[in-house]
Motif scaffolding. Structure first.
Motif, PDB file in Angstrom:
ATOM      1  N   SER A 167       0.824  -1.208   0.000  1.00  0.00           N
ATOM      2  CA  SER A 167       0.000   0.000   0.000  1.00  0.00           C
ATOM      3  C   SER A 167       0.860   1.262   0.000  1.00  0.00           C
ATOM      4  O   SER A 167       0.423   2.311  -0.477  1.00  0.00           O
ATOM      5  N   ILE A 168       2.073   1.161   0.512  1.00  0.00           N
ATOM      6  CA  ILE A 168       3.032   2.274   0.417  1.00  0.00           C
ATOM      7  C   ILE A 168       3.803   2.185  -0.893  1.00  0.00           C
ATOM      8  O   ILE A 168       3.875   3.145  -1.669  1.00  0.00           O
ATOM      9  N   GLU A 169       4.392   1.020  -1.146  1.00  0.00           N
ATOM     10  CA  GLU A 169       5.350   0.894  -2.244  1.00  0.00           C
ATOM     11  C   GLU A 169       4.720   1.064  -3.625  1.00  0.00           C
ATOM     12  O   GLU A 169       5.402   1.486  -4.567  1.00  0.00           O
ATOM     13  N   ILE A 170       3.437   0.747  -3.773  1.00  0.00           N
ATOM     14  CA  ILE A 170       2.821   0.832  -5.104  1.00  0.00           C
ATOM     15  C   ILE A 170       2.679   2.277  -5.569  1.00  0.00           C
ATOM     16  O   ILE A 170       2.704   2.571  -6.774  1.00  0.00           O
ATOM     17  N   GLU A 171       2.551   3.206  -4.619  1.00  0.00           N
ATOM     18  CA  GLU A 171       2.361   4.614  -4.980  1.00  0.00           C
ATOM     19  C   GLU A 171       3.667   5.305  -5.371  1.00  0.00           C
ATOM     20  O   GLU A 171       3.658   6.311  -6.085  1.00  0.00           O
ATOM     21  N   LEU A 172       4.797   4.778  -4.900  1.00  0.00           N
ATOM     22  CA  LEU A 172       6.048   5.533  -4.987  1.00  0.00           C
ATOM     23  C   LEU A 172       6.548   5.768  -6.413  1.00  0.00           C
ATOM     24  O   LEU A 172       6.899   6.902  -6.761  1.00  0.00           O
ATOM     25  N   PRO A 173       6.606   4.740  -7.300  1.00  0.00           N
ATOM     26  CA  PRO A 173       7.070   5.030  -8.657  1.00  0.00           C
ATOM     27  C   PRO A 173       6.188   6.041  -9.389  1.00  0.00           C
ATOM     28  O   PRO A 173       6.691   6.850 -10.176  1.00  0.00           O
ATOM     29  N   LEU A 174       4.884   6.019  -9.124  1.00  0.00           N
ATOM     30  CA  LEU A 174       3.985   6.988  -9.757  1.00  0.00           C
ATOM     31  C   LEU A 174       4.327   8.400  -9.304  1.00  0.00           C
ATOM     32  O   LEU A 174       4.371   9.338 -10.119  1.00  0.00           O
ATOM     33  N   LEU A 175       4.581   8.561  -8.008  1.00  0.00           N
ATOM     34  CA  LEU A 175       4.932   9.879  -7.484  1.00  0.00           C
ATOM     35  C   LEU A 175       6.310  10.305  -7.961  1.00  0.00           C
ATOM     36  O   LEU A 175       6.536  11.486  -8.253  1.00  0.00           O
ATOM     37  N   GLN A 176       7.251   9.370  -8.048  1.00  0.00           N
ATOM     38  CA  GLN A 176       8.594   9.705  -8.545  1.00  0.00           C
ATOM     39  C   GLN A 176       8.546  10.182  -9.990  1.00  0.00           C
ATOM     40  O   GLN A 176       9.265  11.110 -10.374  1.00  0.00           O
ATOM     41  N   TYR A 177       7.721   9.531 -10.791  1.00  0.00           N
ATOM     42  CA  TYR A 177       7.606   9.930 -12.196  1.00  0.00           C
ATOM     43  C   TYR A 177       6.996  11.325 -12.319  1.00  0.00           C
ATOM     44  O   TYR A 177       7.440  12.140 -13.128  1.00  0.00           O
ATOM     45  N   PHE A 178       5.985  11.589 -11.502  1.00  0.00           N
ATOM     46  CA  PHE A 178       5.233  12.833 -11.613  1.00  0.00           C
ATOM     47  C   PHE A 178       5.920  13.998 -10.908  1.00  0.00           C
ATOM     48  O   PHE A 178       5.938  15.123 -11.401  1.00  0.00           O
ATOM     49  N   LYS A 179       6.491  13.721  -9.759  1.00  0.00           N
ATOM     50  CA  LYS A 179       7.055  14.772  -8.911  1.00  0.00           C
ATOM     51  C   LYS A 179       8.452  14.343  -8.487  1.00  0.00           C
ATOM     52  O   LYS A 179       8.617  13.468  -7.651  1.00  0.00           O
ATOM     53  N   LYS A 180       9.468  14.998  -9.026  1.00  0.00           N
ATOM     54  CA  LYS A 180      10.832  14.516  -8.852  1.00  0.00           C
ATOM     55  C   LYS A 180      11.379  14.717  -7.447  1.00  0.00           C
ATOM     56  O   LYS A 180      12.052  13.853  -6.902  1.00  0.00           O
ATOM     57  N   ASP A 181      11.132  15.855  -6.838  1.00  0.00           N
ATOM     58  CA  ASP A 181      11.793  16.198  -5.578  1.00  0.00           C
ATOM     59  C   ASP A 181      10.778  16.378  -4.457  1.00  0.00           C
ATOM     60  O   ASP A 181       9.997  17.337  -4.464  1.00  0.00           O
ATOM     61  N   PHE A 182      10.805  15.468  -3.512  1.00  0.00           N
ATOM     62  CA  PHE A 182       9.949  15.601  -2.335  1.00  0.00           C
ATOM     63  C   PHE A 182      10.507  14.706  -1.234  1.00  0.00           C
ATOM     64  O   PHE A 182      11.240  13.742  -1.492  1.00  0.00           O
ATOM     65  N   LYS A 183      10.177  15.046  -0.003  1.00  0.00           N
ATOM     66  CA  LYS A 183      10.492  14.180   1.119  1.00  0.00           C
ATOM     67  C   LYS A 183       9.251  13.374   1.462  1.00  0.00           C
ATOM     68  O   LYS A 183       8.124  13.859   1.384  1.00  0.00           O
ATOM     69  N   LEU A 184       9.488  12.140   1.881  1.00  0.00           N
ATOM     70  CA  LEU A 184       8.411  11.177   2.098  1.00  0.00           C
ATOM     71  C   LEU A 184       8.249  10.875   3.587  1.00  0.00           C
ATOM     72  O   LEU A 184       9.239  10.733   4.315  1.00  0.00           O
ATOM     73  N   ILE A 185       6.989  10.776   4.021  1.00  0.00           N
ATOM     74  CA  ILE A 185       6.672  10.267   5.356  1.00  0.00           C
ATOM     75  C   ILE A 185       5.716   9.093   5.166  1.00  0.00           C
ATOM     76  O   ILE A 185       4.511   9.285   5.007  1.00  0.00           O
ATOM     77  N   PRO A 186       6.242   7.855   5.143  1.00  0.00           N
ATOM     78  CA  PRO A 186       5.380   6.677   4.942  1.00  0.00           C
ATOM     79  C   PRO A 186       4.864   6.155   6.282  1.00  0.00           C
ATOM     80  O   PRO A 186       5.643   5.762   7.152  1.00  0.00           O
ATOM     81  N   LEU A 187       3.572   6.122   6.455  1.00  0.00           N
ATOM     82  CA  LEU A 187       2.945   5.700   7.706  1.00  0.00           C
ATOM     83  C   LEU A 187       1.997   4.541   7.421  1.00  0.00           C
ATOM     84  O   LEU A 187       1.155   4.632   6.526  1.00  0.00           O
ATOM     85  N   ILE A 188       2.113   3.473   8.193  1.00  0.00           N
ATOM     86  CA  ILE A 188       1.281   2.298   7.983  1.00  0.00           C
ATOM     87  C   ILE A 188       0.304   2.165   9.145  1.00  0.00           C
ATOM     88  O   ILE A 188       0.706   1.995  10.296  1.00  0.00           O
ATOM     89  N   CYS A 189      -0.976   2.277   8.823  1.00  0.00           N
ATOM     90  CA  CYS A 189      -2.016   2.284   9.852  1.00  0.00           C
ATOM     91  C   CYS A 189      -2.438   0.869  10.214  1.00  0.00           C
ATOM     92  O   CYS A 189      -2.692   0.045   9.338  1.00  0.00           O
ATOM     93  N   GLY A 190      -2.553   0.640  11.520  1.00  0.00           N
ATOM     94  CA  GLY A 190      -3.247  -0.536  11.995  1.00  0.00           C
ATOM     95  C   GLY A 190      -4.717  -0.213  12.195  1.00  0.00           C
ATOM     96  O   GLY A 190      -5.219   0.813  11.715  1.00  0.00           O
ATOM     97  N   ARG A 191      -5.406  -1.071  12.912  1.00  0.00           N
ATOM     98  CA  ARG A 191      -6.819  -0.834  13.226  1.00  0.00           C
ATOM     99  C   ARG A 191      -6.889   0.239  14.310  1.00  0.00           C
ATOM    100  O   ARG A 191      -6.309   0.075  15.386  1.00  0.00           O
ATOM    101  N   LEU A 192      -7.605   1.328  14.047  1.00  0.00           N
ATOM    102  CA  LEU A 192      -7.684   2.449  14.978  1.00  0.00           C
ATOM    103  C   LEU A 192      -9.116   2.635  15.451  1.00  0.00           C
ATOM    104  O   LEU A 192     -10.045   2.617  14.641  1.00  0.00           O
ATOM    105  N   ASP A 193      -9.291   2.834  16.752  1.00  0.00           N
ATOM    106  CA  ASP A 193     -10.619   3.212  17.210  1.00  0.00           C
ATOM    107  C   ASP A 193     -10.820   4.708  16.959  1.00  0.00           C
ATOM    108  O   ASP A 193      -9.890   5.431  16.566  1.00  0.00           O
TER     109      ASP A 193
END
Length: 511
Positions: free
Chosen positions: A164-190
């Motif tokens: 769910s994180i990794e699939i988005e990254l090449p698309l963003l790299q192609y579209f937007k060359k320079d950015f810093k990333l904050i990848p957050l993986i959500c568990g089940r949240l109340d």
């Protein structure tokens, strides 16, 4: 039975898998002390092409087909995360709707498909994410700052290969060359934790931040064990999905979560969506970029997954920095109550042959007990071990970790038969609440009595809690020899090619 059998044996499905999967891939290891830590995509060559040239060509074709004009002031997106042949075009349309010149930081809220996290966001401990299209710098300062809050933990099993994180990254790299990333993986949240996490993240969002939630919607069919209807499948799927979308459009997190509970709709990233909805300012407008079903794409509705591209426009509000009490220090009364919970759990299982539900728990669950914390529970009879099971990484609230591992220590420790009613009055209970493990450069840095120790050598791994060495009256060499033998190595196996991590523990026991 000698006391050093107190040495902990991990229970497979609770500890070994997340612990062992943390850094087994040599591609993700730090090559030398001080060098940048790079997470290399584990889905390249599976979910998308590993060849930079072929991947670039594939993404270029998808963006060229994405027929959409930019939308002004996009601050958030919901994008799908299936393979590119299914959802790639929908994701590209969502990304193409943005103004790529606006963003210097991108937060991605993914979802944990492998690790069962509860009220936790998993964060990485690396400097770069690497795909076939190159490296993306992690906003390390913000990641380090998030570690101050109890809801943000590094859980290796959640990080490794999370598409769910990794699939988005090449698309963003192609579209937007320079950015810093904050990848957050959500568990089940109340609901309460969803709101708290949004309040924390608000501290790190400015006018140059884009927040992306990576989520697919209804997973229909036998592959997903979800088949609420058998007729008019495309129409019923759309009705089901749009029922969820209406609450996203209204930014009503409570009713969104209630709708999921009521319908059983198999949205795989609902909690990231909930966080985003709480983050969005009052002036937000919601734009439905595209809605697709994989059944339509492949002309087969036996199994189908739904995809949304949704763009949120507005202006991030500048708010006063949120401060929270991040202490997880327990009061003496709370410690007594957790010990009471552990004993009551053993009594309950002996009586009912099942785990209790939350509404049956006989103690008051305080805010501190709700914070995520890894726990070991140890059972002894006459100072001899009768069971000890725990987890290294926090994956659930503290009180649930104690409850679960009291049950595991009593009934699931593979070295012992399950405890009996006759034994229960003789059992004394210890609880160890662990800090997050950290790497050390050499075993000479270990402080006996203070540090718990994790040894790793290839596929061999073992652990001692901090109290083991003092209880056995071992020096450092003896401790490491026993730790090596516990891992299945010769006594001197710790000397070469071995990695060590240490942690500390808050230990308390019944009088």
């Amino acid at each position: 039975m000698r006391n050093y059998s107190y040495i902990i044996l991990f229970l497979l499905f609770i500890v070994v898998i997340p612990f062992a999967c943390g850094e087994n891939s040599t591609s993700n290891k730090e090559k030398e002390v001080g060098s940048p830590k790079v997470y290399k995509s584990l889905i390249a060559g599976q979910w998308y092409d590993a060849s930079p040239q072929k991947l670039t060509q594939q993404i270029s074709e998808m963006f060229n087909k994405a027929d959409i004009e930019p939308i002004e002031n996009v601050i958030g997106l919901i994008l799908p995360h299936a393979g590119y042949m299914y959802s790639g075009l929908t994701a590209c349309k969502g990304i193409k709707a943005t103004d790529k010149s606006l963003y210097s930081r991108i937060i991605i809220l993914g979802t944990s498909h492998r690790a069962p996290l509860e009220n936790i966001i998993s964060i990485p401990s690396v400097d770069f994410y690497e795909t076939p299209l190159g490296q993306i710098p992690i906003d390390v300062e913000i990641i380090q700052d998030l570690k101050k809050f109890p809801y943000f933990k590094e859980v290796p099993l959640a990080q490794q290969g999370e598409h769910s994180i990794e699939i988005e990254l090449p698309l963003l790299q192609y579209f937007k060359k320079d950015f810093k990333l904050i990848p957050l993986i959500c568990g089940r949240l109340d609901l309460e934790t969803t709101q708290k996490i949004a309040q924390i993240l608000q501290n790190y969002i400015d006018e140059r931040t884009l927040v992306i939630v990576s989520s697919d919607f209804t997973h229909y069919g036998p592959n997903y064990n979800y088949k609420p209807f058998n007729e008019n499948i495309p129409e019923n799927l759309k009705k089901l999905d749009m029922g969820a979308y209406q609450y996203i459009e209204k930014r009503d997190v409570k009713k969104f979560y209630e709708y999921i509970e009521k319908t059983g709709i198999t949205i795989c990233g609902p909690y990231g969506i909930g966080v985003l909805m709480y983050l969005l300012p009052e002036n937000t407008q919601v734009n439905l970029v595209e809605y697709k079903q994989s059944g339509e794409i492949v002309n087969d509705y036996q199994n189908s997954v739904s995809y949304f591209g949704i763009a949120f426009t507005g202006t991030w509000e500048k708010k006063e920095r949120t401060s929270m009490n991040t202490s997880t220090t327990l009061t003496p009364e709370e410690k007594k109550d957790l010990l009471k919970l552990a004993r009551w759990t053993l009594e309950y299982v002996l009586e009912h042959n099942k785990l209790p539900s939350d509404n049956e728990i006989p103690i008051k669950i305080t805010e501190t007990m709700k914070t995520p914390r890894a726990a070991f529970v140890t059972l002894k009879i006459n100072d001899n071990l009768r069971g000890c099971i725990g987890e290294i990484f926090a994956t659930k609230p503290m009180y649930k970790s104690v409850l679960q591992n009291a049950y595991n220590a009593g009934f699931k420790d593979p070295r012992f038969y399950p405890i009996t009613k006759d034994e229960l009055p003789k059992i004394k209970i210890d609880i160890s609440l662990l800090t997050h493990p950290r790497k050390i450069n050499h075993y000479n840095e270990i402080e006996l009595g203070k540090h718990g120790i994790i040894l790793k050598k290839g596929y061999y791994q073992s652990l001692f809690l901090p109290q083991v060495a003092p209880e056995q009256n071992w020096n450092l060499q003896q401790t490491l020899e026993h730790l090596s033998m516990k891992a299945g190595l010769p006594p001197d196996g710790y000397k070469e090619g071995t990695e060590f991590e240490v942690f500390e523990a808050e230990v308390f026991h019944e009088e």
